[in-house]
Write an enzyme that holds these catalytic residues in place. Structure first.
Site, PDB file in Angstrom:
ATOM      1  N   CYS A  66      36.610  45.219  69.167  1.00 59.42           N
ATOM      2  CA  CYS A  66      35.200  45.523  68.919  1.00 59.42           C
ATOM      3  C   CYS A  66      34.481  44.245  68.486  1.00 59.42           C
ATOM      4  CB  CYS A  66      35.063  46.599  67.848  1.00 59.42           C
ATOM      5  SG  CYS A  66      33.339  47.018  67.478  1.00 59.42           S
TER       6      CYS A  66
ATOM      7  N   CYS B 270      31.999  44.644  65.594  1.00 62.56           N
ATOM      8  CA  CYS B 270      32.706  44.865  64.330  1.00 62.56           C
ATOM      9  C   CYS B 270      33.334  43.574  63.818  1.00 62.56           C
ATOM     10  CB  CYS B 270      33.773  45.939  64.510  1.00 62.56           C
ATOM     11  SG  CYS B 270      33.118  47.534  65.052  1.00 62.56           S
TER      12      CYS B 270
END
EC number: 1.11.1.28
Length: 185
Positions: A132, A135
């Site tokens: 991700c 993230c």
């Protein structure tokens, strides 16, 4: 022989570099012992290889790092949820989704057993494994602003990479039939 040493020995010959790297990344460096093993636990949980997770957890706990182990497990579980959700929002890129509230509980991030910066570091490692980008960027920013330097972040991601490689090597060895299942005991 420690649980991780037994696991290293069980890695197939094709993963000799992983075997050596696993030993190297779990020693010294810019991370504290708790950070190193919390990252290892989060990474092993994110890599989803039971024997690896069992060995890493046993090793962390044998070193008295129960809080780091618990935060590592919490980080992996939360990132399993968040990485899917935020990766979707990032990949689609539509403002409408970005403006919608996530409405996902993440209370553990506010109540770590170690420290907020350490839990974010463990989350960064799991997010790197889960792929991700949004993230990873967010956790890296929080970690650095929380006082953990870039060298420590780099060490954490190296641990995540090697733990992930060990999980792949163990699974490949099991599928190939060249090695018996590994036990952390």
């Amino acid at each position: 022989m420690s649980p991780v040493d037994r696991l290293r020995e069980a890695l197939p010959d094709a993963a000799r570099d992983v075997r050596l790297n696993l030993q190297a990344v779990l020693q010294g460096g810019a991370l504290t012992e708790g950070q190193r093993w919390g990252v290892a636990v989060a990474s092993a949980a994110a890599a989803r290889q039971p024997a690896l997770l069992s060995a890493v957890l046993a090793e962390a706990r044998s070193r008295g790092l129960d809080s780091a182990a618990e935060d590592g497990l919490a980080a992996a579980a939360l990132m399993a949820m968040n990485n899917v959700y935020y990766r979707f929002r990032h990949m689609v890129g539509k403002p409408g989704y970005t403006e919608m509230p996530a409405r996902l509980r993440m209370g553990r991030l506010a109540q770590p057993a170690t420290s907020r910066a350490d839990l974010e570091l463990f989350s960064l490692a799991a997010s790197a494994i889960n792929g991700c980008e949004a993230c990873v960027r967010t956790h890296e920013d929080v970690v650095v602003k929380g006082g953990i330097g870039e060298e420590a972040v780099h060490d954490a991601v190296r641990i995540a990479a090697v733990i992930h490689a060990a999980a792949v090597a163990l699974e490949a060895g099991e599928v190939a039939g060249g090695h018996e299942a590994v036990s952390a005991a």
